[in-house]
Design a protein around this motif. Structure first.
Motif, PDB file in Angstrom:
ATOM      1  N   TYR A 263      54.186  47.633  31.308  1.00 28.27           N
ATOM      2  CA  TYR A 263      55.473  48.315  31.439  1.00 28.27           C
ATOM      3  C   TYR A 263      56.393  47.390  32.225  1.00 28.27           C
ATOM      4  CZ  TYR A 263      59.099  51.705  32.570  1.00 28.27           C
ATOM      5  OH  TYR A 263      60.313  52.345  32.692  1.00 28.27           O
ATOM      6  N   SER A 264      57.533  47.038  31.636  1.00 28.32           N
ATOM      7  CA  SER A 264      58.469  46.074  32.260  1.00 28.32           C
ATOM      8  C   SER A 264      57.755  44.795  32.659  1.00 28.32           C
ATOM      9  CB  SER A 264      59.159  46.693  33.477  1.00 28.32           C
ATOM     10  OG  SER A 264      60.100  47.657  33.086  1.00 28.32           O
ATOM     11  N   GLY A 265      56.801  44.360  31.837  1.00 31.61           N
ATOM     12  CA  GLY A 265      56.108  43.097  32.077  1.00 31.61           C
ATOM     13  C   GLY A 265      54.983  43.166  33.082  1.00 31.61           C
ATOM     14  N   GLY A 266      54.714  44.350  33.650  1.00 30.02           N
ATOM     15  CA  GLY A 266      53.630  44.502  34.609  1.00 30.02           C
ATOM     16  C   GLY A 266      52.569  45.448  34.087  1.00 30.02           C
ATOM     17  N   THR A 267      51.398  45.444  34.695  1.00 29.70           N
ATOM     18  CA  THR A 267      50.307  46.282  34.213  1.00 29.70           C
ATOM     19  C   THR A 267      50.460  47.727  34.695  1.00 29.70           C
ATOM     20  OG1 THR A 267      48.910  45.727  36.122  1.00 29.70           O
ATOM     21  CG2 THR A 267      48.754  44.303  34.176  1.00 29.70           C
ATOM     22  N   VAL A 268      49.631  48.607  34.128  1.00 28.78           N
ATOM     23  CA  VAL A 268      49.660  50.035  34.445  1.00 28.78           C
ATOM     24  C   VAL A 268      48.322  50.419  35.073  1.00 28.78           C
ATOM     25  CG1 VAL A 268      49.856  52.362  33.485  1.00 28.78           C
ATOM     26  CG2 VAL A 268      51.250  50.488  32.542  1.00 28.78           C
ATOM     27  N   CYS A 269      48.377  51.053  36.237  1.00 30.08           N
ATOM     28  CA  CYS A 269      47.165  51.445  36.967  1.00 30.08           C
ATOM     29  C   CYS A 269      46.600  52.750  36.408  1.00 30.08           C
ATOM     30  CB  CYS A 269      47.482  51.584  38.450  1.00 30.08           C
ATOM     31  SG  CYS A 269      46.060  52.056  39.458  1.00 30.08           S
ATOM     32  N   ASP A 270      45.270  52.897  36.498  1.00 27.04           N
ATOM     33  CA  ASP A 270      44.624  54.072  35.902  1.00 27.04           C
ATOM     34  C   ASP A 270      44.596  55.308  36.813  1.00 27.04           C
ATOM     35  OD1 ASP A 270      42.728  53.439  37.788  1.00 27.04           O
ATOM     36  OD2 ASP A 270      41.085  53.100  36.376  1.00 27.04           O
ATOM     37  N   ASP A 271      45.178  55.226  38.014  1.00 26.11           N
ATOM     38  CA  ASP A 271      45.208  56.413  38.870  1.00 26.11           C
ATOM     39  C   ASP A 271      45.930  57.552  38.157  1.00 26.11           C
ATOM     40  OD1 ASP A 271      43.927  54.931  40.756  1.00 26.11           O
ATOM     41  OD2 ASP A 271      45.594  54.821  42.175  1.00 26.11           O
ATOM     42  N   SER A 272      45.297  58.703  38.040  1.00 24.01           N
ATOM     43  CA  SER A 272      45.836  59.917  37.400  1.00 24.01           C
ATOM     44  C   SER A 272      46.044  59.766  35.899  1.00 24.01           C
ATOM     45  CB  SER A 272      47.159  60.361  38.059  1.00 24.01           C
ATOM     46  OG  SER A 272      46.993  60.580  39.448  1.00 24.01           O
ATOM     47  N   PHE A 273      45.687  58.610  35.325  1.00 25.34           N
ATOM     48  CA  PHE A 273      45.851  58.385  33.889  1.00 25.34           C
ATOM     49  C   PHE A 273      44.854  59.256  33.135  1.00 25.34           C
ATOM     50  CE2 PHE A 273      46.120  56.035  29.899  1.00 25.34           C
ATOM     51  CZ  PHE A 273      47.433  55.584  29.895  1.00 25.34           C
ATOM     52  N   SER A 274      45.288  59.827  31.999  1.00 26.51           N
ATOM     53  CA  SER A 274      44.446  60.745  31.232  1.00 26.51           C
ATOM     54  C   SER A 274      44.671  60.542  29.741  1.00 26.51           C
ATOM     55  CB  SER A 274      44.782  62.189  31.612  1.00 26.51           C
ATOM     56  OG  SER A 274      46.099  62.511  31.185  1.00 26.51           O
ATOM     57  N   ASP A 275      43.942  61.313  28.944  1.00 30.06           N
ATOM     58  CA  ASP A 275      44.156  61.267  27.498  1.00 30.06           C
ATOM     59  C   ASP A 275      45.589  61.657  27.146  1.00 30.06           C
ATOM     60  OD1 ASP A 275      41.549  60.534  27.217  1.00 30.06           O
ATOM     61  OD2 ASP A 275      40.831  62.496  26.544  1.00 30.06           O
ATOM     62  N   LYS A 276      46.152  62.623  27.892  1.00 20.62           N
ATOM     63  CA  LYS A 276      47.545  63.004  27.644  1.00 20.62           C
ATOM     64  C   LYS A 276      48.489  61.838  27.902  1.00 20.62           C
ATOM     65  CE  LYS A 276      47.202  68.006  28.484  1.00 20.62           C
ATOM     66  NZ  LYS A 276      47.704  69.133  29.305  1.00 20.62           N
ATOM     67  N   SER A 277      48.226  61.069  28.980  1.00 16.39           N
ATOM     68  CA  SER A 277      49.054  59.890  29.272  1.00 16.39           C
ATOM     69  C   SER A 277      48.961  58.896  28.122  1.00 16.39           C
ATOM     70  CB  SER A 277      48.587  59.226  30.575  1.00 16.39           C
ATOM     71  OG  SER A 277      48.435  60.151  31.611  1.00 16.39           O
ATOM     72  N   ILE A 308      51.611  44.905  39.226  1.00 15.91           N
ATOM     73  CA  ILE A 308      51.262  46.255  38.769  1.00 15.91           C
ATOM     74  C   ILE A 308      52.525  47.099  38.889  1.00 15.91           C
ATOM     75  CG2 ILE A 308      49.819  48.278  39.190  1.00 15.91           C
ATOM     76  CD1 ILE A 308      47.727  46.329  40.387  1.00 15.91           C
ATOM     77  N   LYS A 309      53.041  47.597  37.759  1.00 11.55           N
ATOM     78  CA  LYS A 309      54.362  48.216  37.741  1.00 11.55           C
ATOM     79  C   LYS A 309      54.338  49.744  37.782  1.00 11.55           C
ATOM     80  CE  LYS A 309      57.533  45.013  37.784  1.00 11.55           C
ATOM     81  NZ  LYS A 309      58.503  44.840  36.716  1.00 11.55           N
ATOM     82  N   LEU A 310      53.333  50.376  37.146  1.00 14.19           N
ATOM     83  CA  LEU A 310      53.303  51.846  37.088  1.00 14.19           C
ATOM     84  C   LEU A 310      51.963  52.377  37.572  1.00 14.19           C
ATOM     85  CD1 LEU A 310      55.015  53.075  33.797  1.00 14.19           C
ATOM     86  CD2 LEU A 310      55.988  52.854  36.090  1.00 14.19           C
ATOM     87  N   ASN A 311      52.011  53.578  38.130  1.00 14.18           N
ATOM     88  CA  ASN A 311      50.823  54.252  38.635  1.00 14.18           C
ATOM     89  C   ASN A 311      51.020  55.764  38.509  1.00 14.18           C
ATOM     90  OD1 ASN A 311      48.324  54.497  39.926  1.00 14.18           O
ATOM     91  ND2 ASN A 311      49.251  54.583  41.965  1.00 14.18           N
ATOM     92  N   ASP A 312      49.921  56.483  38.566  1.00  6.88           N
ATOM     93  CA  ASP A 312      49.971  57.952  38.587  1.00  6.88           C
ATOM     94  C   ASP A 312      50.809  58.523  37.436  1.00  6.88           C
ATOM     95  OD1 ASP A 312      48.330  58.332  40.847  1.00  6.88           O
ATOM     96  OD2 ASP A 312      50.013  57.905  42.184  1.00  6.88           O
ATOM     97  N   ILE A 313      50.510  58.104  36.192  1.00  7.09           N
ATOM     98  CA  ILE A 313      51.208  58.663  35.028  1.00  7.09           C
ATOM     99  C   ILE A 313      50.578  60.010  34.684  1.00  7.09           C
ATOM    100  CG2 ILE A 313      51.818  58.336  32.610  1.00  7.09           C
ATOM    101  CD1 ILE A 313      51.737  55.344  33.059  1.00  7.09           C
ATOM    102  N   VAL A 314      51.299  61.070  34.930  1.00  7.27           N
ATOM    103  CA  VAL A 314      50.816  62.430  34.687  1.00  7.27           C
ATOM    104  C   VAL A 314      51.712  63.072  33.633  1.00  7.27           C
ATOM    105  CG1 VAL A 314      50.368  64.693  35.687  1.00  7.27           C
ATOM    106  CG2 VAL A 314      49.947  62.615  37.036  1.00  7.27           C
ATOM    107  N   CYS A 315      51.118  63.531  32.518  1.00  6.72           N
ATOM    108  CA  CYS A 315      51.870  64.126  31.415  1.00  6.72           C
ATOM    109  C   CYS A 315      51.407  65.572  31.221  1.00  6.72           C
ATOM    110  CB  CYS A 315      51.665  63.331  30.126  1.00  6.72           C
ATOM    111  SG  CYS A 315      52.122  61.584  30.271  1.00  6.72           S
TER     112      CYS A 315
END
Length: 439
Positions: A263-277, A308-315
């Motif tokens: 995301y924006s050239g940086g990686t995405v962390c798996d904290d709170s990441f789910s199948d919905k994300s 690392i650009k994004l974290n805690d993606i909750v959908c």
């Protein structure tokens, strides 16, 4: 005492004079007024010194008055070291030889690589290629005239030595190989590592350098040709959006195989990441849903150089990015980076609505189409299909993306997809049931 004018002075003259003074020979000579106080206090006593060879007795000296100025005074450097071969002849190439000082040998007590370099340079060489001690040359009749040559640098002026109390054996005599000051062209080293990209997204530049050091040019050898710095474009990833890249850092066009999520050239962390994300991101990238996701650091170099650009993606919705929240703060490491695989088709339920990223609805859908789609999704085959509006909420929230899907057999690669705009309503959506058990 007085100075000598450089009129008719030659290399033969230099050798003859040095040998006349008890040295072995001349290392170099030139004219000039380097020692001003010493020179102006003396007369020019030799107007010329002409030698046809190195034999002093055959030189012609002109002692009459001279019109030379002190700017023409001869400056001379003599030496007492030299090398001889096994047959006793002098060596002036890069062959190994017995080191002599005033016709005697040199003992290896306190002798080091710095001593070897200093002695070679004193004889007019570039430096030493190597040294050892031993008895392999004409040594029996020679006495040991120098010992304990200890140098703090590679210049003879940095050296101390002992010419007395030489309690050495002939086996300790120095055998030395010196390096000639021959011209050598330069050669490029390998390029170093690429620098960090000047931007994380939107396009940047990174560079790497090499040096003219393998080997370095010397004694008038040619410099390396070409540039020292190489540049390339980097981080073409869009700012403010997702992409998936491969192990080389290139953007993937086909997300149906695994790639690293950015995301924006940086990686995405798996904290709170789910199948919905995962589903929401795949939908945002134009696919029906996520097929698989995981975290890890499989591609160390590619990952480590990115922030690392994004974290805690909750959908809250199973497929809509607008329902997602995220954070740009993190305490993550790159072994938590998300890898993502998307898919074209997905079944909303075990026996339900077929959704596709390619724009999905119905005719001429057939049993062959059903088999091909189920196998494309990794199932063994199709159990049944029909059209209708059984899953109303799921259907009305989506566009009709495939105007038709025509398959003459069960081979997906031979199916014909119609992605043009369709007049179909959701009442014509394909409902499909696949299976994985068979006998």
């Amino acid at each position: 005492s007085g100075t000598v004018c450089d009129a008719q002075f030659s290399d033969h003259s230099a050798e003859a004079v040095c040998q006349k003074m008890g040295f072995h020979g001349a290392r170099a000579w030139r004219s000039g007024q380097l020692f001003e106080d010493q020179q102006i206090s003396r007369e020019v006593l030799l107007g010329s010194l002409e030698c046809g060879n190195t034999n002093w007795s055959e030189c012609i000296l002109n002692t009459t008055s001279s019109s030379c100025s002190h700017a023409s005074d001869v400056l001379l450097k003599c030496y007492n070291f030299w090398l001889i071969s096994s047959d006793g002849s002098s060596i002036r190439d890069e062959s190994e030889g017995l080191l002599l000082y005033k016709d005697g040998t040199v003992c290896d007590d306190k002798f080091t690589d710095l001593s070897a370099h200093a002695v070679c340079r004193e004889m007019g060489y570039h430096g030493a290629l190597g040294w050892r001690s031993g008895v392999e040359h004409q040594q029996d009749y020679r006495s040991i005239t120098m010992n304990e040559v200890e140098c703090s640098g590679d210049d003879w002026n940095s050296c101390n030595f002992n010419r007395e109390n030489n309690k050495c054996w002939k086996t300790e005599n120095i055998l030395l190989t010196c390096e000639l000051p021959t011209p050598r062209d330069g050669g490029w080293s390998d390029y170093g590592e690429w620098s960090v990209c000047s931007a994380n997204c939107g396009g940047g530049t990174q560079t790497r350098t090499r040096s003219c050091s393998e080997p370095a040019p010397r004694y008038g050898g040619a410099e390396c040709q070409g540039g020292q710095v190489e540049a390339r474009d980097c981080s073409p990833y869009p700012c403010g959006d997702f992409v998936v890249i491969d192990a080389a850092g290139n953007t993937k066009d086909d997300l149906r195989t695994q790639g690293l999520l950015l995301y924006s050239g940086g990686t995405v962390c798996d904290d709170s990441f789910s199948d919905k994300s995962a589903n929401a991101i795949c939908r945002k990238l134009g696919y029906a849903a996520a097929k698989h996701w995981r975290s890890g650091m499989d591609w160390g170099g590619v990952q480590a150089n990115k922030p690392i650009k994004l974290n805690d993606i909750v959908c809250t919705s199973n497929g809509e990015w607008d329902s997602c929240q995220f954070s740009t703060n993190h305490d993550c490491a790159h072994n938590e980076d998300v890898f993502l695989t998307c898919q074209d088709f997905v079944l909303v339920s075990e026996s339900g609505l077929l959704v596709t990223s390619h724009q999905a609805e119905g005719l001429p859908f057939s049993d062959h189409s059903a088999e091909a789609v189920c196998q494309k999704m990794g199932f063994h085959g199709a159990r049944a299909w029909r059209s209708g509006q059984l899953f109303e909420d799921q259907q009305i929230s989506r566009e009709v993306l495939l105007g038709s899907l025509e398959c003459g057999n069960n081979n997906w690669s031979e199916c014909i997809l119609n992605t043009t705009s369709s007049s179909c309503s959701h009442a014509s959506d394909v409902l499909l049931k696949c299976y994985n058990f068979w006998l």
